[in-house]
Design an enzyme around this catalytic site. Structure first.
Site, PDB file in Angstrom:
ATOM      1  N   HIS A 266       0.709  -1.190  -0.060  1.00  0.00           N
ATOM      2  CA  HIS A 266       0.082   0.150   0.104  1.00  0.00           C
ATOM      3  C   HIS A 266       0.860   1.337   0.070  1.00  0.00           C
ATOM      4  O   HIS A 266       0.837   2.212   0.889  1.00  0.00           O
ATOM      5  CB  HIS A 266      -0.891   0.071   1.176  1.00  0.00           C
ATOM      6  CG  HIS A 266      -2.139  -1.020   0.998  1.00  0.00           C
ATOM      7  ND1 HIS A 266      -2.036  -2.220   1.818  1.00  0.00           N
ATOM      8  CD2 HIS A 266      -3.094  -0.856   0.144  1.00  0.00           C
ATOM      9  CE1 HIS A 266      -3.044  -2.735   1.413  1.00  0.00           C
ATOM     10  NE2 HIS A 266      -4.038  -2.009   0.400  1.00  0.00           N
ATOM     11  N   ASN A 267       1.487   1.577  -1.179  1.00  0.00           N
ATOM     12  CA  ASN A 267       2.545   2.717  -1.059  1.00  0.00           C
ATOM     13  C   ASN A 267       1.845   3.651  -2.388  1.00  0.00           C
ATOM     14  O   ASN A 267       1.005   2.964  -3.321  1.00  0.00           O
ATOM     15  CB  ASN A 267       3.954   2.243  -1.357  1.00  0.00           C
ATOM     16  CG  ASN A 267       3.906   1.105  -2.213  1.00  0.00           C
ATOM     17  OD1 ASN A 267       3.381   1.368  -3.474  1.00  0.00           O
ATOM     18  ND2 ASN A 267       4.826   0.056  -2.112  1.00  0.00           N
ATOM     19  N   ALA A 268       2.737   4.490  -2.836  1.00  0.00           N
ATOM     20  CA  ALA A 268       2.236   5.346  -4.037  1.00  0.00           C
ATOM     21  C   ALA A 268       2.393   4.761  -5.355  1.00  0.00           C
ATOM     22  O   ALA A 268       1.679   5.044  -6.070  1.00  0.00           O
ATOM     23  CB  ALA A 268       3.177   6.673  -3.976  1.00  0.00           C
TER      24      ALA A 268
ATOM     25  N   HIS B 270       1.372   1.456  -5.913  1.00  0.00           N
ATOM     26  CA  HIS B 270       0.117   0.708  -6.047  1.00  0.00           C
ATOM     27  C   HIS B 270      -1.027   2.126  -6.554  1.00  0.00           C
ATOM     28  O   HIS B 270      -1.744   1.532  -7.285  1.00  0.00           O
ATOM     29  CB  HIS B 270      -0.535   0.257  -4.502  1.00  0.00           C
ATOM     30  CG  HIS B 270      -1.707   0.012  -4.589  1.00  0.00           C
ATOM     31  ND1 HIS B 270      -2.429  -1.094  -5.293  1.00  0.00           N
ATOM     32  CD2 HIS B 270      -2.838   0.439  -3.759  1.00  0.00           C
ATOM     33  CE1 HIS B 270      -3.691  -1.035  -5.038  1.00  0.00           C
ATOM     34  NE2 HIS B 270      -3.962  -0.321  -4.062  1.00  0.00           N
TER      35      HIS B 270
ATOM     36  N   HIS C 123      -6.994   6.708  -3.156  1.00  0.00           N
ATOM     37  CA  HIS C 123      -7.866   5.873  -2.498  1.00  0.00           C
ATOM     38  C   HIS C 123      -7.471   4.954  -1.281  1.00  0.00           C
ATOM     39  O   HIS C 123      -8.008   4.479  -0.505  1.00  0.00           O
ATOM     40  CB  HIS C 123      -8.254   4.659  -3.675  1.00  0.00           C
ATOM     41  CG  HIS C 123      -7.586   3.707  -3.942  1.00  0.00           C
ATOM     42  ND1 HIS C 123      -6.593   3.658  -4.776  1.00  0.00           N
ATOM     43  CD2 HIS C 123      -7.404   2.417  -3.332  1.00  0.00           C
ATOM     44  CE1 HIS C 123      -5.695   2.702  -4.722  1.00  0.00           C
ATOM     45  NE2 HIS C 123      -6.281   1.827  -3.924  1.00  0.00           N
ATOM     46  N   ASP C 124      -5.943   4.911  -1.214  1.00  0.00           N
ATOM     47  CA  ASP C 124      -5.395   4.345  -0.155  1.00  0.00           C
ATOM     48  C   ASP C 124      -4.464   5.485   0.469  1.00  0.00           C
ATOM     49  O   ASP C 124      -3.471   4.905   1.455  1.00  0.00           O
ATOM     50  CB  ASP C 124      -4.548   3.069  -0.541  1.00  0.00           C
ATOM     51  CG  ASP C 124      -5.391   1.767  -0.774  1.00  0.00           C
ATOM     52  OD1 ASP C 124      -6.460   1.680  -0.001  1.00  0.00           O
ATOM     53  OD2 ASP C 124      -4.994   1.210  -1.630  1.00  0.00           O
TER      54      ASP C 124
ATOM     55  N   ASP D  50      -8.831  -1.682  -8.497  1.00  0.00           N
ATOM     56  CA  ASP D  50      -7.939  -1.776  -7.159  1.00  0.00           C
ATOM     57  C   ASP D  50      -7.352  -3.223  -6.904  1.00  0.00           C
ATOM     58  O   ASP D  50      -6.556  -3.443  -6.232  1.00  0.00           O
ATOM     59  CB  ASP D  50      -8.652  -1.473  -5.812  1.00  0.00           C
ATOM     60  CG  ASP D  50      -8.162  -1.410  -4.712  1.00  0.00           C
ATOM     61  OD1 ASP D  50      -6.983  -0.798  -4.591  1.00  0.00           O
ATOM     62  OD2 ASP D  50      -8.997  -1.348  -3.547  1.00  0.00           O
TER      63      ASP D  50
ATOM     64  N   GLN E 232      -3.175 -16.307  -3.078  1.00  0.00           N
ATOM     65  CA  GLN E 232      -3.300 -15.702  -4.248  1.00  0.00           C
ATOM     66  C   GLN E 232      -4.486 -16.668  -5.033  1.00  0.00           C
ATOM     67  O   GLN E 232      -5.362 -16.147  -5.604  1.00  0.00           O
ATOM     68  CB  GLN E 232      -2.258 -15.748  -5.294  1.00  0.00           C
ATOM     69  CG  GLN E 232      -1.437 -14.933  -4.850  1.00  0.00           C
ATOM     70  CD  GLN E 232      -1.943 -13.388  -4.871  1.00  0.00           C
ATOM     71  OE1 GLN E 232      -2.579 -12.868  -5.606  1.00  0.00           O
ATOM     72  NE2 GLN E 232      -1.612 -12.686  -3.674  1.00  0.00           N
TER      73      GLN E 232
HETATM   74 ZN    ZN Z   1      -5.837  -0.146  -2.969  1.00  0.00          ZN
END
Ligand code: ZN
EC number: 3.1.4.-
Length: 492
Positions: A224-226, A228, A264-265, A374, A425
């Protein structure tokens, strides 16, 4: 919304105004271009933004001066011990930095008053924390603001010319842009979609807003970083171009879709909502355990929008509408609401009643498109898909390690010994991704892009199955080997 009101602090507003007035006219006249129609090609855009940054940077004087100014500014802000380094400069400026006060875990019902006081203190601390974080931006010389290395400029610009293709390599793009994939991508998309002209956006404010968003992602999060966020934005751009959707979309829809994807995150702490609830994190209290992260992403985005003044020239009703719609889009990414959205989507397609001339229906499709973007990692080409899978599992395992370190129950999917990457997965693809993308394909009438995505999804799932199979065999082999060794070793 008291937290957001703090963002509108007159002190911050005044400081920005002064610095803008000081900007050299050659750069500042950018805003005057907005009175006319203009097309700004990416290289020119980047050069202008770099020129702007350099000129601003020079105006701030020597680097050390900037730091001392921070310290002065900070001395007036009530302190929060955990975020200050030895020099008094904030070492961690995040609103949601998952500082876990494990003492709160032992707070019993009998010590209610103390617990409440602590909660209130934490909430106030959150506001202060956030305020300090906003106050600091623009004072600290931010080295990461160097947009593009000259050597890589051509390659990054070339990549952007193919930004609408599904095999766009966001990891490579992030390297070529010196870690500024989100800012560079959004500047380009806003320009190419004509949004800067349509909404008469001030380039300086837009840039300031995008840097805020990018910097509020935690680069230490494996997933969850930039990058993404940039990846989701690129996917969203591809979905907005789907013929079934694109011909109905207004500039506002495109603006909302790209903005929501980018933010969004934002400020994601790298742990999930159950973790925040069980560790009594202040964000869980603030949002009463409901869509805690998504609410935080939304409110943070609104705060940054207001602070940057990006939309300040628009009528209040318009900005309020934008803020609300952004909230509705970002809240739709809460994975716990997956079945609710999937059910609505299916019933719309079954009854063939989606009329995209209707703004509400378009908004619903933007929610679905964002949800697809997403979770589209398994629909990417294997090399990229695999990398995302490893990253998200690494983030889960880190949470699991933290939980076991503090004697908390390890969350599902977070136990590295039990939850393998192929296993996680395959489950994710089967129960979350496939059902949504099957409906998305139906909506697009099996468009070329949908065909490609479904094909990757099937192939990737087969590869994970193969890897899981191999892993089982290896485990069986090693257990029979150790059994044999045990028998041999235990023999007479
Ligand atoms: Zn996301």
């Amino acid at each position: 919304m008291p937290v957001l009101n703090r963002f509108l602090s007159s002190e911050f507003g005044r400081r920005l105004k002064v610095s803008e007035e000081l900007l050299p006219t050659s750069v500042w006249t950018l805003s005057t271009y907005q009175q006319r129609t203009f097309t700004l090609e990416l290289p020119e855009l980047i050069k202008l933004v770099k020129l702007l940054w350099k000129s601003k940077h020079n105006l701030q004087g020597p680097k050390r001066r900037g730091v001392f100014e921070n310290e002065d500014a900070l001395s007036n802000i009530p302190g929060d011990g955990r975020v200050r380094g030895p020099t008094g400069v904030l070492s961690e400026r995040r609103g949601s930095f998952p500082f876990i006060d494990f003492r709160l875990l032992n707070t019993t019902a009998h010590s209610g008053e103390i617990g409440t006081k602590k909660k209130v203190k934490r909430l106030l601390s959150f506001q202060r924390y956030f305020h300090a974080s906003r106050l600091l931006r623009g004072i600290i010389p931010q080295t990461s603001l160097h947009l593009l290395d000259e050597d890589y400029l051509g390659q990054a610009a070339h990549m952007l010319s193919k930004v609408g293709t599904w095999n766009f390599d966001i990891f490579l793009f992030d390297r070529l842009t010196n870690g500024n994939s989100l800012v560079t991508l959004l500047c380009h998309l806003f320009n190419s979609h004509g949004l800067i002209h349509h909404f008469q956006l001030d380039m300086v404010k837009l840039y300031r807003f995008l840097v805020m968003v990018q910097e509020d992602y935690h680069s230490q999060n494996p997933y969850h970083n930039a990058v993404h966020a940039a990846d989701v934005t690129q996917a969203m751009h591809c979905y907005l171009k789907e013929p079934k959707l694109s011909r109905y979309l207004t500039p506002l829809d495109i603006f909302l879709g790209l903005m929501a994807a980018a933010a969004h995150d934002v400020d994601h702490p790298g742990v999930n909502q159950p973790f925040l609830i069980k560790t009594k994190h202040h964000l869980a209290s603030l949002y009463q355990n409901v869509s805690v992260l998504e609410n935080h992403h939304w409110r943070s985005t609104v705060g940054m929008l207001r602070e940057s003044g990006l939309l300040s020239h628009l009528p209040t009703e318009t900005t309020q509408d934008i803020e609300q719609q952004l909230g509705s889009l970002i809240l739709a990414t809460d994975i716990s609401r997956q079945n609710e959205f999937l059910g609505h989507f299916k019933s719309h397609l079954d009854s063939n009643d989606l009329s995209l001339e209707d703004a509400e229906h378009r908004h619903f499709m933007l929610q679905i498109a964002l949800k697809c973007a997403d979770i589209c990692n398994p629909c990417r080409v294997w090399e990229m898909s695999k990398q995302w899978s490893e990253r998200v599992c690494e983030e889960f395992y880190r949470q699991g390690d933290l939980e076991s370190k503090f004697d908390l129950e390890v969350s599902p999917l977070c136990n590295q010994q039990i939850d393998t990457i192929p296993g996680i997965q395959i489950g994710f693809m089967t129960y979350i991704v496939e059902p949504l993308f099957e409906e998305w394909s139906r909506f697009t009438d099996n468009s070329a892009l949908s065909e490609v995505m479904m094909s990757h999804l099937r192939k990737n799932k087969a590869r994970w199955r193969h890897l899981r199979h191999k892993q089982h065999h290896r485990e069986e082999d090693s257990s029979s080997l150790s059994l044999n060794e045990g028998v041999e070793g235990g023999g007479p």
